[in-house]
Design an enzyme around this catalytic site. Structure first.
Site, short mmCIF file in Angstrom:
data_model
loop_
_atom_site.label_atom_id
_atom_site.label_comp_id
_atom_site.label_asym_id
_atom_site.label_seq_id
_atom_site.Cartn_x
_atom_site.Cartn_y
_atom_site.Cartn_z
N CYS A 201 -1.76 1.61 -7.59
CA CYS A 201 -0.37 1.69 -7.13
C CYS A 201 0.61 1.38 -8.26
O CYS A 201 1.71 1.95 -8.31
CB CYS A 201 -0.14 0.76 -5.95
SG CYS A 201 -0.67 -0.94 -6.26
N HIS A 511 0.70 -5.20 -4.06
CA HIS A 511 0.90 -3.76 -4.03
C HIS A 511 2.24 -3.41 -4.67
O HIS A 511 3.23 -4.13 -4.48
CB HIS A 511 0.86 -3.27 -2.58
CG HIS A 511 1.14 -1.81 -2.43
ND1 HIS A 511 0.34 -0.84 -2.98
CD2 HIS A 511 2.15 -1.15 -1.79
CE1 HIS A 511 0.83 0.35 -2.67
NE2 HIS A 511 1.93 0.19 -1.97
#
Length: 1395
Positions: A201, A511
């Site tokens: 990510c 994330h």
């Protein structure tokens, strides 16, 4: 509803109105129940829908159970609702028909009229409509076309979205207000997402930011890749160029980044590594810069070759100014990003905004007191001012918010979630010192080259300034230069925010996603891996972090973990601000690349379409040449290919070209599990395979068989509904069972008609025919009712029957007493085993050998004189068996009891065939004459009982073999070279009319079925275990009268020589192939093996070999071989087998102060009732012979072994099974004593103690302390006595884990639970209740040794090496994070020495 006041002056429903409402509700419920009842009477249609539009949903199924009257349009609505798609954006097609035609979404016809079958499963496929993927339905509050997206008052979530199967995204990062409807399709946003490979990510966020930067994207497009100069796979700029083109032109929702990461030199493991996005930015920019410099293309402007510096690099001055004379020492550094501190070190409050943090960044500090600066002009230490001044801001300004910090209180990394606001437009003018603009030295500054080029860290520049390699330039304040100014006017230093990279999570992991503003329309978008959605300014403000409360020290702990981490601003300069290149403005090389990518995408789409229309089914073929074995393959054929074309494909796949003509082959429907030919396809050669197979699938509930025939044969039609029957013809005269003949019958046929069918196929008489059906394993059923149908008899798809047709008297006997039943019963229970025999006899060089044909091999010294007598005994036994076998066969009609009496001295009888030639090379095997008689005769022939393989069974072999897990350890055991595998030791070959051996089930030949049965008296007895024998861990081979238990059974056994395929048996280990009834006991099996092993059954052991080559000893003699199956392997090893009450024991030496404290010594046998002293006496000669340990009986002890831990000390007077529990394959420790035995009573407690000396950072050797009680005070007194530590200063702690409880000397001082507050040892947290516990102790006044960092690192390496050798994990070593690297040469060079 009418309301009336109550006593409390509250309005309540009027009583009549209440009952009226209740009645109306009841009527409404009754009406609905009536509708449901009526609907339940209507037939239902079960629809199973497979969503093929997405790789993630292709394995999922939507199930709808609808009334048969439902219209097709209503079906589409229901599917759209259940799949969360917009109705009209997808198609439904039949999933099990050949045409795959789509259904009409506007049709009002019912499901039954449209071809749906009530009561059955109707398979449908949800497909793309006009090549476009279906749109995801939006809820009413946020539809794709609504303006609610721009409504700041609407609650919205832009954080990380739940991603199936993605590691690193916690549920803590989701929001209850989030729904998938907030994600718009690519057609709505116009942007494409990036697929998260696993934990990439951070990479996706940076790539999307670079893509949305017009200047970077356009410059990348202007660069042209020269394939002749570099491999495209390893070219980072080229792969980025391709990725950006796909992001701009692809119609997909998301594209992969694997080509980009492959150009980085990464393998798949890198996808599972979490990294920092700012670290990636710096590393990737450096890699791009080096790649572009290597390219040496002159067609672009210097902007491309130096793109990173032109766009992202700024300059600042690191200065120190003397406050007395004004002398200034300075250097110029470059930076690619500005790190901004969230919370100053030691402060309780964080900075509230980016502007505040920038002001702190340029705020100078005063060097005074001990930190005074040595001024070159004053020639002394003076107060000075040290700081940073910005000289030049880059076009693209990158700010890193330093949210990751280290907490020195907890010694852990932490994330600072404090609120820090940032403006949409940032004016950097105030952050340039006016003095810097006016001073001459500013104008004359030159770039001296920073040590950390490309980055700027305030802490480094503040603390490491004097140690920098760059030379400080002393500039006089009066000096002047006419160099042109670097800085722009303040009015041109306004930057606009266009990218916010957000981190959600903690310092341990989380994330990343990016919020990016498009310069085309000014709209903000959330790029969250494969999901792209529109967001608002309110959503951007949510990334400030923090909470609504104060900005105190602990505010970060209760703040949101989702906040901005990197900010990217662009300078507002109309002369430089670029726009995105449109497709028509692409350079020529980019247009060619776009065309290639489109062709590749179209090819991929066509390939997917072909894949979706390809039937994949298992294909079988009985190859006529290749070993006549059933071959298996996978047939992949397009649904539109005809059966004729599929047959040609199967013909080539099975390599039948040149073996069988194509017209002699056909495909038939086949069931591999039941070996059943379901049907043939006559007249359907031109039928499409999709229609023939019932739709396109990747696997089917049935298979295809490519059937072959000879040129003169004709294919037999196989009709649906027929059953397949394999018919085996049994010949009672020769005791043979013929190979199967396949016939097909119908379930409604009677037994009489079935016999006629068999008679036609086998040419046997139907009048005298007996038919036996084998319904399942060992379930034999005689079919004797003429009018009963096959279905009533239990026939299924595939069946096996045995038929016998003769006029023998056996017809008159009850089936279970007949010879036919006995032959079939023996046939069904016979298994084939591969038995490896030992090579050389222990304790002697004597060998018993015999070649095929009776020729004797040359034997070694010591046995020549006795060799002939031994062979004579074996030959006599063989002749006795043959004669008795012939007698038994002639009297086969006599009763079982008579047979049992006649053969009571034999385990098994081998019967030669009456038709066998006298000179046949395969003659009857020697199988188990009375074993005691055989043993005595061989012993006598060998010269009595003196030495050798046939000595007293009580004699212990030196070097006895170990069982179970120890079989792979070093052995000193030799074994018998058993070459007793002659033709006289193999069974007679029974031949059929064609004089060839007949193959039976389980891979046996027809001559496997040659002899005796279990006596009728023992039939039906359930075998049970004797309790005493079970307790002893083994079984006795003899009953109470001393008679062999095997004598009561007469089960089939046949052995013959076997040559191993790899040739390993030649000149080495001998093997026999044994065909045996698996109902035989292990005891009888061993007795049958005696002639082949060369010793009695009590002198060898049986080891079963499993698939992973592990060997385990089989010791339960009463247990049958029912757990064995065909082709299992067995190894025979010499060594005394256990008797009743005996146990095999492994003896290990306990070496408490050795690096390896557990060392295997010998295998021995302990018996029930034996004392420990007696077992030590038995051990002493073994230890002397095998281990060279000459020990006095008082100089060693035995103690319990539990895994690696020493336990209870066994005293000499203890009795096994009375004082000491013993079990099969037991293990004990043998411990050599330094002095006399201190343990005299079971009430004493032996503890292993070890002193820890912190001053030397050393652990002393173990010392045993014997306690009279479990008192802590006594333990301390004993420890004080042996160590000299004063009692008041002595501290102790119990060791952790398995012996020797190793622990690092860097951890032991603080990690163990020192000096527990207990008075006895047998309570929590000590629980020292048995001998062998480990106790560490120390002097509480002794301080740990002071060490330098280098000394500590050196000690850490030594401890790590020591603990790894002993198998203990080093817990103090921190988890090493893998460094982020991009390899310009295509991949890392792996060190062969590395793991």
């Amino acid at each position: 509803m009418e309301m009336v006041p109550s006593e409390e002056n509250q309005l309540v429903p009027k009583e009549g109105m209440f009952w009226s409402c209740r009645q109306s509700i009841f009527n409404e419920m009754k009406k609905r129940f009536s509708q449901i009842e009526n609907a339940s009477e209507e037939p239902r249609v079960l629809c199973i829908v497979q969503d093929t539009t997405n790789a993630k949903t292709v394995n999922e199924r939507l199930t709808l159970n609808l009334p048969a009257s439902t219209t097709l349009s209503k079906l589409f609505e229901d599917v759209a609702h259940k799949a969360s798609y917009v109705n009209g954006t997808f198609d439904l097609a039949w999933g099990k028909t050949g045409d795959m035609g789509s259904l009409d979404p506007s049709s009002e016809t019912s499901l039954t009229e449209s071809g749906f079958e009530p009561g059955k499963r109707n398979f449908l496929q949800l497909t793309d409509k006009d090549g476009e993927q279906p749109q995801i339905a939006s809820d009413e509050s946020g539809t794709a076309g609504s303006s609610g997206l721009d409504d700041s008052s609407q609650e919205r979530f832009i954080g990380p979205l739940p991603r199936d199967g993605t590691v690193g995204c916690s549920s803590d990062y989701s929001s209850p207000s989030y729904s998938y409807s907030s994600i718009l399709n690519k057609s709505d946003t116009g942007y494409v997402g990036l697929v998260n490979q696993a934990m990439t990510c951070y990479l996706n966020s940076l790539l999307q930011t670079l893509f949305m930067t017009p200047e970077f994207r356009n410059a990348l497009y202007n660069w042209e890749f020269e394939e002749s100069e570099e491999d495209p796979v390893t070219s980072i700029p080229y792969q980025l160029q391709r990725l950006f083109l796909l992001l701009q032109t692809s119609k997909k929702r998301a594209i992969e980044t694997t080509d980009v990461t492959r150009s980085f030199g990464w393998d798949s493991s890198e996808a599972w590594q979490q990294h920092d996005v700012q670290e990636l930015c710096r590393v990737m920019f450096d890699a791009l810069e080096q790649k572009w410099k290597q390219t040496e293309q002159q067609q672009f402007s210097p902007l491309t070759a130096d793109l990173i510096n032109q766009l992202y690099q700024g300059k600042l001055k690191d200065y120190v100014r003397c406050l007395e004379c004004g002398y200034e020492s300075w250097r110029i550094d470059t930076y690619l990003d500005i790190p901004l501190v969230i919370r100053p070190f030691g402060a309780s409050q964080a900075y509230g905004s980016v502007e505040e943090a920038l002001q702190a960044f340029v705020q100078p500090e005063t060097l005074d007191g001990a930190n005074q600066y040595f001024c070159e002009r004053c020639k002394k230490k003076c107060d000075a001012r040290k700081g940073l001044r910005f000289l030049h801001f880059p076009y693209l300004l990158t700010l890193q918010l330093k949210r990751f910090d280290f907490d020195y209180t907890t010694m852990h990394r932490i994330k600072l979630n404090d609120r820090m606001s940032f403006p949409e437009e940032l004016d950097m003018g105030p952050f340039i010192d006016v003095e810097d603009e006016k001073s001459p030295q500013t104008e004359s500054c030159t770039d001296s080259g920073a040590e950390n080029e490309g980055s700027c860290h305030s802490d480094q520049m503040s603390n490491d300034f004097s140690a920098d390699d760059g030379v400080d330039e002393g500039i006089c304040l009066d000096s002047a230069s006419s160099t042109e100014r670097v800085l722009k006017p303040k009015s041109s230093l306004t930057f606009e925010l266009f990218s916010v990279m957000v981190h959600s999570g903690s310092a341990a992991g989380g994330h990343y996603y990016a919020c990016i503003k498009s310069f085309s329309d000014g709209q903000w978008y959330s790029f969250n891996d494969q999901h792209v959605s529109k967001i608002t300014q309110e959503d951007i403000r949510k990334t400030y972090g923090g909470s609504s409360g104060s900005r105190g020290y602990y505010s970060s702990a209760f703040a949101s973990s989702t906040n901005a981490y990197m900010l990217i601003y662009r300078l507002k300069d109309p002369s430089r601000n670029a726009k995105y290149l449109d497709c028509e403005d692409f350079p020529e090389h980019i247009k060619h690349l776009v065309q290639r990518e489109k062709e590749s995408e179209e090819q991929e789409k066509r390939q997917r379409e072909i894949e979706r229309n390809t039937c994949k089914i298992k294909l079988f073929c009985m190859h006529p040449v290749k070993m006549m074995a059933m071959m298996e393959n996978k047939l992949e054929v397009h649904k539109d290919k005809t059966l004729r074309e599929a047959t040609e494909m199967a013909y080539k796949l099975m390599e039948l070209d040149g073996v069988v003509p194509l017209d002699c082959c056909r495909l038939v429907k086949y069931d591999e599990f039941h070996e059943y030919l379901e049907r043939s396809y006559e007249g359907e050669d031109d039928t499409p395979m999709g229609l023939l197979l019932g739709g396109v699938k990747s696997s089917y509930m049935f298979d295809l068989l490519l059937e072959t025939r000879r040129a003169e044969q004709v294919f037999q039609p196989y009709k649906p509904g027929e059953v397949m029957v394999k018919v085996h013809v049994v010949d009672l005269k020769t005791d043979t069972i013929a190979p199967p003949v396949s016939i097909r019958a119908y379930l409604n046929q009677s037994i009489t008609e079935f016999k006629q069918l068999i008679a036609q196929a086998t040419e046997l008489s139907a009048e005298t025919m007996r038919v036996v059906l084998e319904r399942c394993y060992n379930d034999l059923r005689l079919l004797y009712v003429p009018n009963k149908t096959l279905k009533a008899e239990g026939f299924f798809r595939s069946n096996k029957v045995f038929v016998e047709s003769s006029e023998s008297p056996d017809h008159q006997v009850t089936f279970t007493d007949s010879l036919l039943w006995k032959l079939l019963d023996r046939h069904g229970n016979t298994i084939r085993l591969f038995v490896s025999l030992p090579v050389q006899s222990p304790g002697t060089n004597r060998t018993i050998c015999q070649k095929v044909g009776g020729e004797t091999e040359e034997c070694s010294e010591g046995s020549k004189g006795n060799r002939n007598s031994v062979e004579t005994i074996l030959e006599e036994s063989t002749e006795k068996l043959k004669n008795l076998s012939l007698q038994q066969q002639q009297g086969s009609s006599t009763s079982d009891s008579q047979k049992s009496s006649d053969t009571s001295d034999f385990e098994h009888i081998e019967s030669p065939s009456p038709s066998q030639e006298p000179d046949s090379s395969s003659v009857s095997a020697v199988v188990a004459v009375d074993n005691r008689e055989l043993e005595n005769r061989i012993r006598a022939a060998s010269g009595g009982s003196g030495g050798g393989a046939y000595s007293d069974p009580e004699t212990q072999f030196p070097g006895e073999e170990r069982s179970d897990s120890e079989v792979n350890n070093d052995r000193s055991t030799s074994s018998v070279d058993s070459d007793i595998l002659s033709s006289s030791h193999s069974s007679d070959t029974l031949c059929n009319a064609d004089s060839g051996p007949i193959q039976l089930a389980n891979g046996l030949d027809s001559h496997s079925i040659t002899s005796s049965r279990r006596s009728k008296a023992n039939e039906g007895k359930k075998e049970t275990w004797d309790t005493a024998e079970e307790d002893s861990g083994t079984d006795s081979e003899y009953d109470e009268n001393g008679k062999s238990k095997a004598e009561s059974y007469y089960l089939y056994f046949r052995a013959e020589p076997y040559a191993q395929e790899d040739g390993s048996g030649e000149g080495g280990q001998k093997c026999v192939l044994v065909h045996v009834d698996k109902r035989i006991t292990l005891s009888a099996f061993k007795q049958n093996l005696e002639p082949f092993v060369g010793v009695t059954s009590t002198q060898f052991k049986v080891f079963r070999i499993y698939a992973n080559n592990q060997e385990f000893e089989s010791v339960r003699l009463n247990e049958t071989l029912s757990s064995f199956s065909d082709d299992n392997k067995i190894t025979i090893r010499l060594g005394r087998a256990l008797k009743k009450g005996e146990y095999r024991v492994k003896v290990y030496q306990l070496l408490v102060n050795d690096a390896e404290p557990c060392k295997f010594l010998v295998d021995t046998v302990f018996a029930k009732g034996m004392t420990v002293k007696q077992s030590k006496e038995e051990l002493m000669p073994q230890l002397k012979d095998q281990c060279k340990l000459d020990l006095n009986i008082d100089k060693f002890r035995l103690r319990k072994k539990t895994w690696k831990n020493p336990g209870t000390v066994f005293l000499d007077y203890h009795v096994y099974e009375e004082d000491i529990n013993i079990s099969s394959n037991w293990e004990v420790f043998l411990e050599v004593l330094d002095g006399p035995e201190k343990m005299k009573s079971m009430s004493q407690l032996a503890v292993l103690t070890r002193r820890w000396t912190p001053a030397q950072m050393k652990l002393e050797p173990f010392q045993e302390v014997v306690l009279e009680s479990s008192s802590v005070e006594e333990l301390k007194e004993k420890l004080s006595e042996i160590s000299g530590i004063p009692l008041e200063n002595l501290e102790f702690a119990k060791g952790r884990g398995t012996f020797p409880c190793d622990i690092s000397v860097l951890e032991i001082h603080q990690d163990l639970d020192w000096n527990p507050k207990v008075s006895t040892l047998n309570v929590w947290p000590l629980y020292i209740c048995d001998d062998g516990a480990v106790v560490f102790y120390r002097d509480s006044t002794e301080e740990p040794m002071e060490q330098s960092e280098d000394e500590r690192n050196e000690l850490m390496k030594k401890e790590s090496s020591r603990l790894l050798k002993t198998g203990h994990r080093v817990s103090y070593s921190p988890r090493k994070e893998k460094a982020l690297k991009i390899y310009l040469d295509g991949g890392p060079v792996k060190d062969p020495g590395q793991d």
